[in-house]
Every structure is written in structure tokens, then in C-alpha cells.
Design a protein around this motif. Structure first.
Motif, mmCIF file in Angstrom:
data_model
loop_
_atom_site.group_PDB
_atom_site.id
_atom_site.type_symbol
_atom_site.label_atom_id
_atom_site.label_comp_id
_atom_site.label_asym_id
_atom_site.label_seq_id
_atom_site.Cartn_x
_atom_site.Cartn_y
_atom_site.Cartn_z
ATOM 1 N N ALA A 15 0.812 -1.222 0.000
ATOM 2 C CA ALA A 15 0.000 0.000 0.000
ATOM 3 C C ALA A 15 0.840 1.266 0.000
ATOM 4 C CB ALA A 15 -0.923 -0.003 1.221
ATOM 5 N N ILE A 16 2.053 1.208 0.524
ATOM 6 C CA ILE A 16 2.847 2.435 0.682
ATOM 7 C C ILE A 16 3.115 3.129 -0.659
ATOM 8 C CG2 ILE A 16 5.131 3.321 1.310
ATOM 9 C CD1 ILE A 16 5.024 1.444 3.754
ATOM 10 N N PRO A 17 3.704 2.455 -1.671
ATOM 11 C CA PRO A 17 3.945 3.179 -2.932
ATOM 12 C C PRO A 17 2.662 3.594 -3.636
ATOM 13 C CG PRO A 17 4.458 0.835 -3.174
ATOM 14 C CD PRO A 17 4.243 1.081 -1.717
ATOM 15 N N LEU A 18 1.610 2.788 -3.504
ATOM 16 C CA LEU A 18 0.345 3.147 -4.133
ATOM 17 C C LEU A 18 -0.262 4.375 -3.466
ATOM 18 C CD1 LEU A 18 -1.185 -0.426 -4.569
ATOM 19 C CD2 LEU A 18 -0.169 1.030 -6.347
ATOM 20 N N THR A 19 -0.142 4.475 -2.155
ATOM 21 C CA THR A 19 -0.648 5.645 -1.442
ATOM 22 C C THR A 19 0.123 6.892 -1.841
ATOM 23 O OG1 THR A 19 -1.309 4.270 0.437
ATOM 24 C CG2 THR A 19 -1.048 6.628 0.853
ATOM 25 N N ARG A 20 1.432 6.765 -1.976
ATOM 26 C CA ARG A 20 2.233 7.918 -2.428
ATOM 27 C C ARG A 20 1.790 8.383 -3.808
ATOM 28 N NH1 ARG A 20 6.276 8.901 1.013
ATOM 29 N NH2 ARG A 20 7.134 7.207 2.286
ATOM 30 N N GLU A 21 1.468 7.448 -4.665
ATOM 31 C CA GLU A 21 1.002 7.784 -6.020
ATOM 32 C C GLU A 21 -0.380 8.455 -5.970
ATOM 33 O OE1 GLU A 21 -0.971 5.061 -9.423
ATOM 34 O OE2 GLU A 21 1.075 4.480 -8.860
ATOM 35 N N ILE A 22 -1.286 7.897 -5.182
ATOM 36 C CA ILE A 22 -2.661 8.404 -5.122
ATOM 37 C C ILE A 22 -2.717 9.790 -4.492
ATOM 38 C CG2 ILE A 22 -4.909 8.051 -4.008
ATOM 39 C CD1 ILE A 22 -4.333 5.008 -4.259
ATOM 40 N N LEU A 23 -1.973 10.015 -3.409
ATOM 41 C CA LEU A 23 -2.087 11.261 -2.654
ATOM 42 C C LEU A 23 -1.141 12.356 -3.144
ATOM 43 C CD1 LEU A 23 -2.512 10.124 1.077
ATOM 44 C CD2 LEU A 23 -4.252 11.045 -0.471
ATOM 45 N N ALA A 24 -0.327 12.093 -4.117
ATOM 46 C CA ALA A 24 0.606 13.119 -4.586
ATOM 47 C C ALA A 24 -0.153 14.389 -4.981
ATOM 48 C CB ALA A 24 1.406 12.591 -5.778
ATOM 49 N N GLY A 25 0.059 15.453 -4.218
ATOM 50 C CA GLY A 25 -0.591 16.729 -4.490
ATOM 51 C C GLY A 25 -2.063 16.780 -4.148
ATOM 52 N N ARG A 26 -2.575 15.774 -3.409
ATOM 53 C CA ARG A 26 -4.008 15.712 -3.115
ATOM 54 C C ARG A 26 -4.241 15.465 -1.628
ATOM 55 N NH1 ARG A 26 -6.329 10.829 -6.323
ATOM 56 N NH2 ARG A 26 -8.336 11.903 -6.151
ATOM 57 N N GLN A 27 -5.482 15.727 -1.198
ATOM 58 C CA GLN A 27 -5.936 15.347 0.141
ATOM 59 C C GLN A 27 -7.267 14.607 -0.031
ATOM 60 O OE1 GLN A 27 -5.600 19.289 0.149
ATOM 61 N NE2 GLN A 27 -3.512 18.607 -0.236
ATOM 62 N N ARG A 81 -10.546 9.284 4.468
ATOM 63 C CA ARG A 81 -10.119 7.888 4.615
ATOM 64 C C ARG A 81 -10.891 6.970 3.674
ATOM 65 N NH1 ARG A 81 -10.887 7.488 10.727
ATOM 66 N NH2 ARG A 81 -10.618 9.721 10.445
ATOM 67 N N HIS A 82 -12.182 7.245 3.472
ATOM 68 C CA HIS A 82 -12.987 6.373 2.616
ATOM 69 C C HIS A 82 -12.651 6.586 1.139
ATOM 70 C CE1 HIS A 82 -15.161 5.030 6.074
ATOM 71 N NE2 HIS A 82 -15.501 6.265 6.397
ATOM 72 N N GLN A 83 -12.344 7.815 0.756
ATOM 73 C CA GLN A 83 -11.913 8.065 -0.619
ATOM 74 C C GLN A 83 -10.597 7.367 -0.910
ATOM 75 O OE1 GLN A 83 -11.909 12.355 -0.425
ATOM 76 N NE2 GLN A 83 -13.954 12.544 -1.336
ATOM 77 N N LEU A 84 -9.659 7.471 0.039
ATOM 78 C CA LEU A 84 -8.370 6.804 -0.153
ATOM 79 C C LEU A 84 -8.545 5.289 -0.186
ATOM 80 C CD1 LEU A 84 -5.302 6.786 -0.379
ATOM 81 C CD2 LEU A 84 -5.178 6.942 2.121
ATOM 82 N N ALA A 85 -9.372 4.763 0.717
ATOM 83 C CA ALA A 85 -9.599 3.316 0.742
ATOM 84 C C ALA A 85 -10.193 2.829 -0.575
ATOM 85 C CB ALA A 85 -10.521 2.957 1.903
ATOM 86 N N ALA A 86 -11.100 3.625 -1.152
ATOM 87 C CA ALA A 86 -11.723 3.228 -2.423
ATOM 88 C C ALA A 86 -10.693 3.184 -3.550
ATOM 89 C CB ALA A 86 -12.853 4.199 -2.771
ATOM 90 N N GLU A 87 -9.798 4.173 -3.595
ATOM 91 C CA GLU A 87 -8.801 4.191 -4.666
ATOM 92 C C GLU A 87 -7.758 3.095 -4.460
ATOM 93 O OE1 GLU A 87 -7.320 7.691 -6.361
ATOM 94 O OE2 GLU A 87 -9.062 8.937 -5.863
ATOM 95 N N LEU A 88 -7.436 2.801 -3.205
ATOM 96 C CA LEU A 88 -6.522 1.686 -2.950
ATOM 97 C C LEU A 88 -7.169 0.362 -3.335
ATOM 98 C CD1 LEU A 88 -4.930 2.752 0.463
ATOM 99 C CD2 LEU A 88 -3.715 2.426 -1.703
#
Length: 353
Positions: free
Chosen positions: A116-128, A131-138
């Protein structure tokens, strides 16, 4: 009891100056912040300068303070300059606490977090994202812990322990999350983080014992106290042996402290500050209610009801208020109006039975 008044003074609750939000967070060794509104009221109790909008501005725009998971695996408001080294200090403790049964129940293991770590870095780059939005994209990328309402929160907790994510601005009643490296600027770390944590605790909470330090931090006290033992002053208080750091001039005061306030959390033994018969009226399950504190002793509880553009303070006394208490409550009432920027009504109810 003089030691209670000293503690209250050390917490910045008697001589409120004009400290910034970040200065308050440093002096108090971090403010409990799982309830966002309570954390803002905790700042108010310790300074006369910022209003509620300014506290929100410090979190959302200035980013002078941050809200990571730290002591006891709970959210704290800390100076942004402290956030990274505190996460590095507490992250391993939090991982050890949850890696066993709880995270296994939620389908969160080492392999999942590593993926999850590299994927989270990719998803959140420049964004906020929430928790549910992040969980959905992960989930779209194959990161799927157990189907449990707590899974998204605990996955974020695991990522926070690794220094990947942190809370960002609030979106309504929900927090958003950002990359720690983007949201919090880099700052020098203390040479010995554990020693610095111990300094701040005994400066802000003394007189306190080794057991108090462990209760507050969730960390063993031995190494922490040894690291600063030459800087501490040993004291006897209330039949116990403890320490302080630095000297203060205790000042009498009455304050309306919010839910989960540091003063009610920072010690193992709380009998001096609260009549044991009233314990269940303040510590209710996992909730610590807002309290009226005079000279270090809890003499009542209160709640703040907001309605439209006004609010009401509802106070339940645990003992008869003196004339001085009422005068100080009037001053607290006025300061809450200043802080909230709206009319506030004060209502004292009969709760002494």
C-alpha cells in the motif's frame, strides 16, 4: 493541594498569554485531538490570542500545527516542526500494539502495508482525500483489507506509523489525509527524541511519576527518565516520589477544560484532582467529559451546545460554587464568546446530588 495547582500552571492553564497555536502545542507537550472541536477549545484554555477561526487557519492553511497519531496511539495536535520526529518515535510502538490480533482481524499484515505504501504515495501526490476516498482508490489497485468499518482507519494508522500519511484539513466532519512529506515541512529532529519527549512531559505535567509518564505516552519510562535524570528535580507529593523540570510560580485559576483535555489524561493516579465518587461522571467509557477545574481540582462538568449562530454553556457543578468561582466563570464565559465569535449563554444546572 499545591501540586495540583502547579500542574495546572505548568499546562499553561492559569496565566494565559498570547502564544500562537504552535507555541501552545509545544508547551503542552501536544494536545489530544481525536475530537477536532475539543482540541480547538484546548488551545483556547491556554492562550488568550487566537480565536477558533485562527486555530482552524493554523491547521488548514498555515500548517504550523499537525495532527498525527502519537501518544497512546491517539491523535494529537503538535507543532508542525515536531511532527516528523514524533511520528518516527511513536510509530514503532503503535505498530507493535496493533500488529497482533487487531490488524490480523482486519486483514492488515506486513505484506499489505508494504504494497500500500507506494500506491498511497502515487494516489495522494498533491491531493488530500478522506479515509474512505483513499480506501476506495486503494481497493481499485488491489489493496483490500477486511470488510469492516474500522479497516480504512486502521490502514491509515499503519501508513501513518511509517511516516507516509498525516491528517490534512477537515472536510465537514471528516478529516482528509495527505502525504506527510508534502503537508509538513522538514525540520531538524532533536539529537535524542526520547530525551526531548521526557523533557517536555515533566516540564508540562510535573510533578509526575514514572508511571504517569508511561500512562501518558504509552512508552516505557526507564530509558526516558535516565536520559534526562540530571535535568530533573526529584520531589515528594501526595505520598509519592516524582519529578519536575524547571520552576514555575503556581497561580490560582478556574478553567473550562474541553473533552479529552491533557490535564485529565496525563496521569495514572487521578484521585487528587477528582473525587473518586465523581469518577464515573467524568470518565465515561472511552470518553473524558469537559470539566470545570479550579486550582487543579475538578469541581464540575460542562458541555457546549452550538445552535445556528449562538451557543450555550451548560455547567453541572459537583459542589457549591463560591462567589469567586462565579466571577471566574463569567470571565470564562466572556472568553468563550470571544473565541467562538458568537453569542454564548451560560446555564448552571443542579448536579450536586
Amino acid at each position: 493541594m499545591d501540586f495540583l495547582l502547579e500542574r495546572m500552571t505548568r499546562q499553561g492553564l492559569t496565566r494565559r498569554g498570547t502564544d500562537t497555536v504552535a507555541q501552545v502545542a509545544v508547551a503542552a507537550a501536544g494536545l489530544q485531538a481525536q475530537d477536532a472541536a475539543a482540541a480547538r477549545l484546548g488551545v483556547r484554555a491556554r492562550t488568550s490570542s487566537p480565536d477558533e477561526a485562527a486555530v482552524v487557519e493554523a491547521i488548514d492553511a498555515e500548517r504550523s500545527v499537525a495532527r498525527p497519531w502519537l501518544m497512546r496511539a491517539t491523535v494529537h495536535l503538535v507543532a508542525a516542526s515536531d511532527a516528523r520526529w514524533l511520528v518516527a518515535l511513536f510509530g514503532p510502538m503503535i505498530e507493535r500494539r496493533f500488529t497482533g490480533v487487531r490488524w490480523r482481524q482486519l486483514g492488515i499484515d506486513q505484506a499489505l502495508v508494504d504494497k500500500a505504501i507506494p500506491l498511497t504515495r502515487e494516489i495522494l501526490a498533491g491531493r488530500q482525500l478522506t479515509r474512505h476516498q483513499l480506501a476506495a482508490e486503494l481497493a481499485e489497485r488491489g489493496i483490500r483489507p477486511a470488510d469492516d468499518p474500522q479497516a480504512a482507519t486502521h490502514l491509515l494508522l499503519a501508513l501513518s506509523c511509517r511516516g507516509v500519511t498525516c491528517r490534512a484539513r477537515d472536510s465537514g466532519r471528516e478529516s482528509t489525509f495527505a502525504l506527510l512529506e508534502e503537508w509538513v515541512p522538514a525540520a531538524p529532529a532533536p539529537a535524542d527524541p526520547m530525551a526531548e519527549l521526557a523533557r517536555r512531559y515533566f516540564r508540562a505535567f510535573g510533578p509526575a511519576t514514572a508511571a504517569d509518564f508511561t500512562t501518558w505516552s504509552g512508552l516505557p519510562s526507564g530509558a526516558a527518565i535516565r536520559a534526562v535524570r540530571d535535568e530533573l528535580t526529584e520531589v515528594e507529593f501526595d505520598g509519592r516520589r516524582g519529578w519536575t523540570l524547571g520552576a514555575v510560580e503556581p497561580v490560582p485559576a478556574l478553567r473550562l477544560l474541553p473533552m479529552f483535555d491533557n490535564y485529565l489524561i496525563g496521569y495514572r493516579d487521578r484521585t487528587g484532582m477528582l473525587d473518586p465518587a465523581r469518577y464515573g461522571q467524568v470518565y465515561v467509557g472511552g470518553i473524558i467529559k469537559a470539566t470545570v477545574v479550579r486550582d487543579g481540582r475538578v469541581i464540575g462538568s460542562w458541555r457546549l451546545d452550538r445552535s445556528g449562530r449562538s451557543a450555550t454553556i451548560r455547567i453541572t457543578p459537583f459542589e457549591r460554587f463560591t462567589r469567586s468561582d462565579k466571577q471566574q466563570l463569567d470571565r470564562e464565559h466572556a472568553d468563550l464568546e470571544r473565541f467562538l465569535g458568537r453569542p454564548v449563554t451560560l446555564a448552571v444546572e443542579d448536579g450536586r446530588g
